[in-house]
Design an enzyme around this catalytic site. Structure first.
Site, PDB file in Angstrom:
ATOM      1  N   SER A 141       0.856  -1.194   0.000  1.00  0.00           N
ATOM      2  CA  SER A 141       0.000   0.000   0.000  1.00  0.00           C
ATOM      3  C   SER A 141       0.885   1.233   0.000  1.00  0.00           C
ATOM      4  CB  SER A 141      -0.879   0.021   1.250  1.00  0.00           C
ATOM      5  OG  SER A 141      -1.533   1.282   1.364  1.00  0.00           O
ATOM      6  N   TYR A 155      -1.765  -0.393  10.192  1.00  0.00           N
ATOM      7  CA  TYR A 155      -1.905  -0.900   8.813  1.00  0.00           C
ATOM      8  C   TYR A 155      -0.691  -0.494   7.966  1.00  0.00           C
ATOM      9  CZ  TYR A 155      -3.727  -1.060   4.005  1.00  0.00           C
ATOM     10  OH  TYR A 155      -3.892  -1.295   2.660  1.00  0.00           O
TER      11      TYR A 155
END
Ligand code: NDP
Length: 246
Positions: A141, A155
């Site tokens: 990501s 995350y």
């Protein structure tokens, strides 16, 4: 001969788009889902309509026994594996680091890091045994380099772990002709934002993107398929941003 590709988390979003494109590009597929059985069935049907043989498995990547059962099913059905898209992943509600709990951190890292590493390990074991090389794409990501302050630093840290796992594993298996790369999606229109508690998140943040728009799951899938393919034969250990410039 059609290559065999495993895609984890293929029921929705980026995994589903990658499965559909991979079927069209000539892969037979092992597809996993965790909870969305009906969505998974639709994706599998579309892939079969495009000419792919499809094995569907329910597997929670945070459960090592599920990963074991998944690979047993792949061995039984196809007897080989040529490609892996290590896509299954989660976010959580937006909170500051001071609100993170042990339970949340365990879940985040069990799914996004330990699960992904164990899935990759089993793929590499098979590719090394076959001796015919292979290609792995880990879904990271943009958060891995942005940090996601005030939202989900946990995350972001899990995805940063995936980036360096990609580099380390790539170096380790380069002489086996196994390539390992990562794709870092930016703000992509999928259900993951709703699951994190803010369905409109991607749209809200779109003005921060140089291209001033969100991306689609298919735009990420195209990058994944490139890295899987022989067109990327000299590309390994790298991360490809699919972020509209962010
Ligand atoms: P989705 O929520 O649409 O898809 C997530 C997929 O992962 C689903 O198929 C889901 O299965 C599966 N999954 C979730 N938890 C588990 C688990 N414990 N074990 C196995 N499978 C699981 O999100 P996206 O398509 O957006 O996300 C795909 C990947 O892309 C993730 O790794 C995410 O971090 C990454 N990403 C997404 C971005 C975005 O903006 N959308 C940006 C950057 C990265 P089911 O639904 O059946 O439970």
């Amino acid at each position: 001969m059609r290559k065999i590709c495993l895609i984890t988390g293929a029921s929705t979003g980026i995994g589903a788009a990658t499965a559909r494109l991979a079927a069209v590009e000539g892969y037979d597929l092992a597809l996993t889902y965790r909870s969305e059985a009906a969505a998974m069935a639709k994706v599998a049907e579309a892939c079969e309509a495009a000419g792919a043989q499809v094995l569907v498995c329910q597997a929670d990547v945070a459960q090592p026994s599920d990963i074991e059962a998944l690979y047993e099913a792949i061995d039984d059905r196809f007897g080989r594996l040529d490609a892996l898209v290590n896509n299954a992943g989660i976010v959580d509600q937006a909170v500051k680091v001071t609100a993170l709990t042990h339970d949340r951190l365990r879940r985040m890292f069990d799914v996004n890091v330990i699960g992904a590493m164990l899935v990759a390990k089993e793929a590499v074991i098979r590719m090394q045994r076959q001796g015919t090389g292979g290609s792995l794409v880990n879904i990271s990501s943009a958060a891995a380099r942005l940090g996601s302050a005030n939202q989900y630093v946990d995350y972001a840290a899990s995805k940063a772990a995936i980036d360096i796992f990609t580099k380390g594993l790539a170096d380790e298996v380069a002489l086996d002709n196994i390539r390992v790369n990562a794709v870092r999606p930016g703000l992509i229109e999928t259900d993951i934002h709703a699951k994190g508690g803010e369905p409109g998140r991607a749209q809200r943040l779109a003005p921060m993107v140089p291209m001033q728009r969100t991306g689609s799951a298919t735009e990420v899938a195209r990058a994944v398929l490139y890295l899987l393919s022989d067109a990327a034969s000299y590309v390994t250990g790298t991360t490809l941003d699919v972020t509209g410039g962010r």
